[in-house]
Design a protein around this motif. Structure first.
Motif, PDB file in Angstrom:
ATOM      1  N   GLN A  81     -11.406 -29.855 -24.343  1.00 44.24           N
ATOM      2  CA  GLN A  81     -10.075 -30.474 -24.355  1.00 44.24           C
ATOM      3  C   GLN A  81      -9.443 -30.308 -25.740  1.00 44.24           C
ATOM      4  N   PRO A  82      -8.138 -30.487 -25.846  1.00 46.09           N
ATOM      5  CA  PRO A  82      -7.477 -30.338 -27.147  1.00 46.09           C
ATOM      6  C   PRO A  82      -8.041 -31.251 -28.245  1.00 46.09           C
ATOM      7  N   ASP A  83      -8.570 -32.409 -27.866  1.00 45.74           N
ATOM      8  CA  ASP A  83      -9.124 -33.315 -28.872  1.00 45.74           C
ATOM      9  C   ASP A  83     -10.519 -32.892 -29.335  1.00 45.74           C
ATOM     10  N   GLY A  84     -11.023 -31.788 -28.773  1.00 46.08           N
ATOM     11  CA  GLY A  84     -12.338 -31.290 -29.173  1.00 46.08           C
ATOM     12  C   GLY A  84     -13.464 -31.745 -28.272  1.00 46.08           C
ATOM     13  N   ASN A 115     -10.963 -23.665 -37.286  1.00 43.31           N
ATOM     14  CA  ASN A 115     -10.500 -22.514 -36.504  1.00 43.31           C
ATOM     15  C   ASN A 115     -10.013 -22.948 -35.120  1.00 43.31           C
ATOM     16  N   TRP A 116     -10.721 -23.906 -34.519  1.00 39.92           N
ATOM     17  CA  TRP A 116     -10.327 -24.417 -33.205  1.00 39.92           C
ATOM     18  C   TRP A 116      -8.959 -25.096 -33.296  1.00 39.92           C
ATOM     19  N   GLN A 117      -8.772 -25.929 -34.304  1.00 37.52           N
ATOM     20  CA  GLN A 117      -7.485 -26.610 -34.465  1.00 37.52           C
ATOM     21  C   GLN A 117      -6.353 -25.614 -34.709  1.00 37.52           C
ATOM     22  N   ALA A 118      -6.616 -24.579 -35.481  1.00 35.87           N
ATOM     23  CA  ALA A 118      -5.596 -23.555 -35.746  1.00 35.87           C
ATOM     24  C   ALA A 118      -5.234 -22.819 -34.458  1.00 35.87           C
ATOM     25  N   ALA A 119      -6.237 -22.510 -33.644  1.00 30.56           N
ATOM     26  CA  ALA A 119      -5.974 -21.833 -32.370  1.00 30.56           C
ATOM     27  C   ALA A 119      -5.141 -22.719 -31.450  1.00 30.56           C
ATOM     28  N   LEU A 120      -5.451 -24.006 -31.433  1.00 27.37           N
ATOM     29  CA  LEU A 120      -4.656 -24.929 -30.617  1.00 27.37           C
ATOM     30  C   LEU A 120      -3.212 -24.995 -31.103  1.00 27.37           C
ATOM     31  N   ALA A 121      -3.048 -25.062 -32.409  1.00 26.24           N
ATOM     32  CA  ALA A 121      -1.698 -25.187 -32.975  1.00 26.24           C
ATOM     33  C   ALA A 121      -0.848 -23.956 -32.707  1.00 26.24           C
ATOM     34  N   THR A 122      -1.462 -22.779 -32.782  1.00 24.30           N
ATOM     35  CA  THR A 122      -0.688 -21.545 -32.612  1.00 24.30           C
ATOM     36  C   THR A 122      -0.701 -21.023 -31.184  1.00 24.30           C
ATOM     37  N   GLY A 123      -1.683 -21.455 -30.404  1.00 26.04           N
ATOM     38  CA  GLY A 123      -1.824 -20.936 -29.053  1.00 26.04           C
ATOM     39  C   GLY A 123      -2.474 -19.567 -29.008  1.00 26.04           C
ATOM     40  N   GLN A 124      -2.930 -19.090 -30.167  1.00 26.50           N
ATOM     41  CA  GLN A 124      -3.543 -17.765 -30.251  1.00 26.50           C
ATOM     42  C   GLN A 124      -5.033 -17.839 -29.919  1.00 26.50           C
ATOM     43  N   PRO A 125      -5.569 -16.781 -29.306  1.00 25.10           N
ATOM     44  CA  PRO A 125      -7.007 -16.753 -29.026  1.00 25.10           C
ATOM     45  C   PRO A 125      -7.822 -16.870 -30.315  1.00 25.10           C
ATOM     46  N   LEU A 126      -8.981 -17.443 -30.173  1.00 28.36           N
ATOM     47  CA  LEU A 126      -9.895 -17.646 -31.300  1.00 28.36           C
ATOM     48  C   LEU A 126     -11.073 -16.686 -31.152  1.00 28.36           C
ATOM     49  N   GLU A 127     -11.445 -16.077 -32.248  1.00 28.84           N
ATOM     50  CA  GLU A 127     -12.654 -15.259 -32.280  1.00 28.84           C
ATOM     51  C   GLU A 127     -13.310 -15.498 -33.632  1.00 28.84           C
ATOM     52  N   MET A 128     -14.562 -15.931 -33.596  1.00 23.84           N
ATOM     53  CA  MET A 128     -15.300 -16.186 -34.845  1.00 23.84           C
ATOM     54  C   MET A 128     -16.785 -16.051 -34.587  1.00 23.84           C
ATOM     55  N   GLU A 129     -17.513 -15.901 -35.663  1.00 19.73           N
ATOM     56  CA  GLU A 129     -18.960 -15.901 -35.580  1.00 19.73           C
ATOM     57  C   GLU A 129     -19.467 -17.216 -36.130  1.00 19.73           C
ATOM     58  N   ALA A 147     -12.487 -17.997 -27.680  1.00 20.70           N
ATOM     59  CA  ALA A 147     -11.858 -19.098 -26.960  1.00 20.70           C
ATOM     60  C   ALA A 147     -10.376 -18.792 -26.801  1.00 20.70           C
ATOM     61  N   VAL A 148      -9.824 -19.245 -25.705  1.00 20.26           N
ATOM     62  CA  VAL A 148      -8.410 -19.039 -25.434  1.00 20.26           C
ATOM     63  C   VAL A 148      -7.791 -20.393 -25.135  1.00 20.26           C
ATOM     64  N   PRO A 149      -6.894 -20.863 -26.004  1.00 16.87           N
ATOM     65  CA  PRO A 149      -6.211 -22.127 -25.709  1.00 16.87           C
ATOM     66  C   PRO A 149      -5.284 -21.941 -24.509  1.00 16.87           C
ATOM     67  N   LEU A 150      -5.405 -22.799 -23.533  1.00 20.39           N
ATOM     68  CA  LEU A 150      -4.558 -22.729 -22.350  1.00 20.39           C
ATOM     69  C   LEU A 150      -3.518 -23.835 -22.406  1.00 20.39           C
ATOM     70  N   ARG A 151      -2.331 -23.527 -21.984  1.00 23.17           N
ATOM     71  CA  ARG A 151      -1.250 -24.499 -21.962  1.00 23.17           C
ATOM     72  C   ARG A 151      -0.852 -24.753 -20.514  1.00 23.17           C
ATOM     73  N   ASP A 152      -0.530 -26.003 -20.215  1.00 29.13           N
ATOM     74  CA  ASP A 152      -0.076 -26.275 -18.865  1.00 29.13           C
ATOM     75  C   ASP A 152       1.415 -25.970 -18.761  1.00 29.13           C
ATOM     76  N   ALA A 153       1.980 -26.120 -17.580  1.00 28.46           N
ATOM     77  CA  ALA A 153       3.384 -25.751 -17.349  1.00 28.46           C
ATOM     78  C   ALA A 153       4.339 -26.552 -18.233  1.00 28.46           C
ATOM     79  N   MET A 154       3.995 -27.790 -18.534  1.00 28.30           N
ATOM     80  CA  MET A 154       4.859 -28.642 -19.370  1.00 28.30           C
ATOM     81  C   MET A 154       4.959 -28.090 -20.790  1.00 28.30           C
ATOM     82  N   GLU A 155       3.868 -27.536 -21.290  1.00 26.20           N
ATOM     83  CA  GLU A 155       3.851 -27.055 -22.674  1.00 26.20           C
ATOM     84  C   GLU A 155       4.477 -25.681 -22.834  1.00 26.20           C
ATOM     85  N   THR A 156       4.571 -24.918 -21.759  1.00 29.03           N
ATOM     86  CA  THR A 156       5.079 -23.554 -21.867  1.00 29.03           C
ATOM     87  C   THR A 156       6.569 -23.460 -21.585  1.00 29.03           C
ATOM     88  N   SER A 157       7.146 -24.524 -21.052  1.00 27.34           N
ATOM     89  CA  SER A 157       8.564 -24.446 -20.714  1.00 27.34           C
ATOM     90  C   SER A 157       9.449 -24.872 -21.851  1.00 27.34           C
TER      91      SER A 157
END
Length: 170
Positions: free
Chosen positions: A86-89, A129-143, A160-170
């Motif tokens: 979830q977004p809260d980790g 890195n997880w928080q940054a991915a959530l903030a930008t919506g960009q996929p995360l890749e790290m070791e 990891a790929v942050p997913l947004r629901d319909a409310m967040e993408t509109s």
């Protein structure tokens, strides 16, 4: 069905149940039967109600259950560890393969013990890195290093790929 209606008639109670009907062509219809008990002017019991065809809803529910079964089988058979967060980790899903690898129970991981599976030197970076991915919506890749059930750490490529629901993408 007959027993339910007879019991409702004897007790003077409302009823609400689902039932299958075998149609003349051999198909099966699912119906929801709802009845409200009322007394008429002469105190005779009568029922006011409806019979609703819920076949489409039942078929949709079965398709969802089948899709969930197929997804679960796919997740549990791919040679990777899979989780959902979830977004809260907080972790809300982990594959059996991941639980076996880290030697923890589902309850422990869902309860927050997942942090103890990441090498202490990698935890802050992973969380940032997880928080940054959530903030930008960009996929995360790290070791990062995860602890095996025997206590030894191994390097993993985490995607990891942050997913947004319909409310967040509109």
């Amino acid at each position: 069905m007959r027993q339910t209606i007879e019991r409702a008639s004897q007790d003077g109670k409302d009823f609400d149940f689902e039932h299958r009907l075998l149609m003349p062509d051999g198909s099966i219809k699912h119906v929801r039967v709802v009845g409200h008990a009322e007394r008429d002017q002469s105190s005779e019991l009568e029922f006011v109600g409806a019979v609703m065809d819920v076949t489409a809803a039942k078929e949709a529910e079965e398709r969802i259950r089948q899709d969930e079964r197929e997804l679960r089988i796919t997740i549990e058979t791919i040679p990777a560890i899979v989780s959902s967060t979830q977004p809260d980790g907080s972790v809300d899903f982990v594959s059996h393969r991941w639980l076996d690898y880290v030697g923890r129970s589902r309850e422990e991981i869902l309860g927050g013990a997942w942090k103890s599976t990441i090498h202490p030197d990698d935890l802050d970076r992973a969380l940032n890195n997880w928080q940054a991915a959530l903030a930008t919506g960009q996929p995360l890749e790290m070791e990062t290093r995860y602890r095996r059930a025997d206590g030894e750490y191994r390097w993993f490529l985490v995607r990891a790929v942050p997913l947004r629901d319909a409310m967040e993408t509109s």
